[in-house]
Scaffold this active site. Structure first.
Site, short mmCIF file in Angstrom:
data_model
loop_
_atom_site.label_atom_id
_atom_site.label_comp_id
_atom_site.label_asym_id
_atom_site.label_seq_id
_atom_site.Cartn_x
_atom_site.Cartn_y
_atom_site.Cartn_z
N TYR A 45 9.29 -40.82 56.78
CA TYR A 45 10.26 -40.31 55.82
C TYR A 45 10.15 -38.79 55.69
CZ TYR A 45 10.53 -45.25 54.62
OH TYR A 45 10.66 -46.62 54.68
N HIS A 108 5.36 -50.09 60.68
CA HIS A 108 6.72 -49.70 60.29
C HIS A 108 7.76 -50.03 61.38
CE1 HIS A 108 9.20 -46.27 58.18
NE2 HIS A 108 9.90 -47.37 58.34
P1 NAD Z 1 18.46 -48.23 48.68
O1 NAD Z 1 19.34 -49.40 48.88
O2 NAD Z 1 17.36 -48.32 47.72
O3 NAD Z 1 19.42 -46.99 48.33
C1 NAD Z 1 18.91 -45.69 48.16
C2 NAD Z 1 20.05 -44.73 47.87
O4 NAD Z 1 20.63 -45.07 46.61
C3 NAD Z 1 19.60 -43.28 47.76
O5 NAD Z 1 20.64 -42.44 48.21
C4 NAD Z 1 19.41 -43.12 46.26
O6 NAD Z 1 19.53 -41.77 45.88
C5 NAD Z 1 20.56 -43.95 45.73
N1 NAD Z 1 20.34 -44.44 44.36
C6 NAD Z 1 19.26 -45.06 43.84
N2 NAD Z 1 19.47 -45.37 42.55
C7 NAD Z 1 20.71 -44.93 42.24
C8 NAD Z 1 21.49 -44.95 41.05
N3 NAD Z 1 21.06 -45.50 39.93
N4 NAD Z 1 22.71 -44.38 41.09
C9 NAD Z 1 23.19 -43.82 42.22
N5 NAD Z 1 22.50 -43.78 43.37
C10 NAD Z 1 21.27 -44.33 43.39
O7 NAD Z 1 17.91 -47.83 50.13
P2 NAD Z 1 16.50 -47.27 50.65
O8 NAD Z 1 16.07 -46.06 49.87
O9 NAD Z 1 16.64 -47.13 52.12
O10 NAD Z 1 15.50 -48.47 50.40
C11 NAD Z 1 14.56 -48.44 49.35
C12 NAD Z 1 13.17 -48.14 49.86
O11 NAD Z 1 12.72 -49.22 50.69
C13 NAD Z 1 13.05 -46.92 50.76
O12 NAD Z 1 12.99 -45.72 50.00
C14 NAD Z 1 11.77 -47.24 51.49
O13 NAD Z 1 10.65 -46.97 50.65
C15 NAD Z 1 11.89 -48.75 51.71
N6 NAD Z 1 12.50 -49.08 53.02
C16 NAD Z 1 11.67 -49.42 54.03
C17 NAD Z 1 12.19 -49.69 55.28
C18 NAD Z 1 11.26 -50.06 56.40
O14 NAD Z 1 10.06 -50.17 56.18
N7 NAD Z 1 11.73 -50.27 57.58
C19 NAD Z 1 13.55 -49.61 55.51
C20 NAD Z 1 14.39 -49.30 54.45
C21 NAD Z 1 13.85 -49.04 53.20
#
Ligand code: NAD
Length: 310
Positions: A45, A108
């Site tokens: 990230y 990952h």
């Molecule tokens: P998500 O579905 O959580 O969406 C994140 C997006 O939504 C960001 O742009 C954030 O700013 C926005 N957001 C969050 N709360 C909001 C609100 N209340 N109002 C408006 N916008 C809002 O997607 P993500 O961040 O990709 O997934 C969550 C977490 O999961 C990641 O940060 C990561 O830690 C993990 N993840 C891991 C993998 C992996 O291991 N392969 C893949 C995807 C995500």
């Protein structure tokens, strides 16, 4: 035991647009103050930036939280799950996170690797590092669900993180992964409840891999929520929080306002008739998966294929 709502730190690495570092620190502190105690990060990230920023934010508060990070993915096409890289990777992560152990260390995006090498080399190397006390638990993460199960069947892991496979636009985590995790007593982290930003009022980032017709459903669902005076993010989160087995719902955040609104979603109701309307909008694109990683690891061949040409 971890909080039902968890903090995804990928936005701290500017993965969803530029984040103000000071605001990111305030977001982390607010989350801890509101009872969120699980933080997920990765060297991938922001190419180390998110770990550095999370480490700064957790100074003096490390003892209050459970920290997860990852190994094996270091760039869009930069993967190395070898034992030698892992041994260096954990020390680098510990330094950036300003801690002497991580609670959960995850391989990952394992669909980008040879599954046999993950079971025969990567997971044993992670267990060795666990025995050294540098990590408390180990896990695997990815988008393709069957390979996550295949790997965990052959080499025991403590947790599995799957993303974008259980939310208002997809639920096949429950047919392809949840029963397996439940049967084996493996912790399940349901990440990306907002479908990586697609289920937000601002919409998804430009790199979002979903096909166009899925992206087009996002604003229509947001409009249906807005017509009731509700925000799509709150409804989407509440839907995931209702999951019966997932240990936590992991949402990416980087501002105090997002943290406050997402914590408030814990108390929001999910009106049945609105849920039915959302399901109707989502139905034509529901469970539309996309290809990531090696062809032999994809789930898509047995489901409706991603097809942006319609
Ligand atoms: P998500 O579905 O959580 O969406 C994140 C997006 O939504 C960001 O742009 C954030 O700013 C926005 N957001 C969050 N709360 C909001 C609100 N209340 N109002 C408006 N916008 C809002 O997607 P993500 O961040 O990709 O997934 C969550 C977490 O999961 C990641 O940060 C990561 O830690 C993990 N993840 C891991 C993998 C992996 O291991 N392969 C893949 C995807 C995500």
């Amino acid at each position: 035991m971890i909080s039902e709502l968890a903090f995804g730190a990928s936005p701290l690495g500017n993965e969803f647009g530029v984040t103000d570092p000071a605001e990111g620190v305030r977001a982390v502190h607010t989350a801890i103050d509101r009872g969120i105690d699980f933080f997920d990060c990765s060297p991938y990230y922001g190419r180390k930036l998110a770990e550095e920023r999370l480490g700064i934010a957790l100074e003096g508060r490390r003892h209050q939280v459970v920290v997860a990070t990852k190994c094996g993915r270091y760039g869009t096409e930069d993967f190395d799950f070898s034992p030698a890289r892992l041994r260096a990777s954990i020390d680098e992560s510990l330094e950036r996170l300003r801690t002497d152990y991580v609670d959960l260390w995850q391989a990952h995006d394992v669909e980008f690797a040879d599954a046999n090498r993950i079971t025969e080399e990567t997971i044993p190397a992670m267990r060795e590092i666990q025995r050294q006390g540098k990590v408390r638990f180990i896990g695997i993460t990815g988008f393709q669900l069957k390979v996550l199960c295949r790997i965990a069947q052959r080499a025991a892991v403590d947790s599995i993180l799957s993303y974008c496979r259980y939310n208002l636009l997809m639920d096949d985590m429950d047919s392809l992964l949840t029963p397996f995790a439940k049967q084996c007593g493996i912790g399940l982290v349901n990440a990306s409840p907002l479908h990586m930003g697609l289920l937000t009022e601002q919409g998804p980032p430009s790199w979002h891999p979903a096909p166009l017709e899925v992206k087009e459903a996002g604003p229509r669902i947001a409009a249906a929520c807005a017509a009731r005076g509700l925000r799509v993010e709150a409804l989407a989160l509440r839907h995931c929080l209702n999951h019966s087995y997932a240990s936590t719902t992991l949402v990416g955040m980087s501002t105090v306002d997002q943290v406050e609104r997402n914590v408030a979603a814990l108390d929001c109701a999910l009106p049945e008739d609105l849920l039915a309307e959302i399901k109707q909008i989502a139905e034509p694109v529901f469970n539309r998966c996309w290809t990531t990683g090696r062809p032999e690891n994809t789930d898509c061949s047995t489901q409706r294929q991603t097809n942006t040409a319609g």
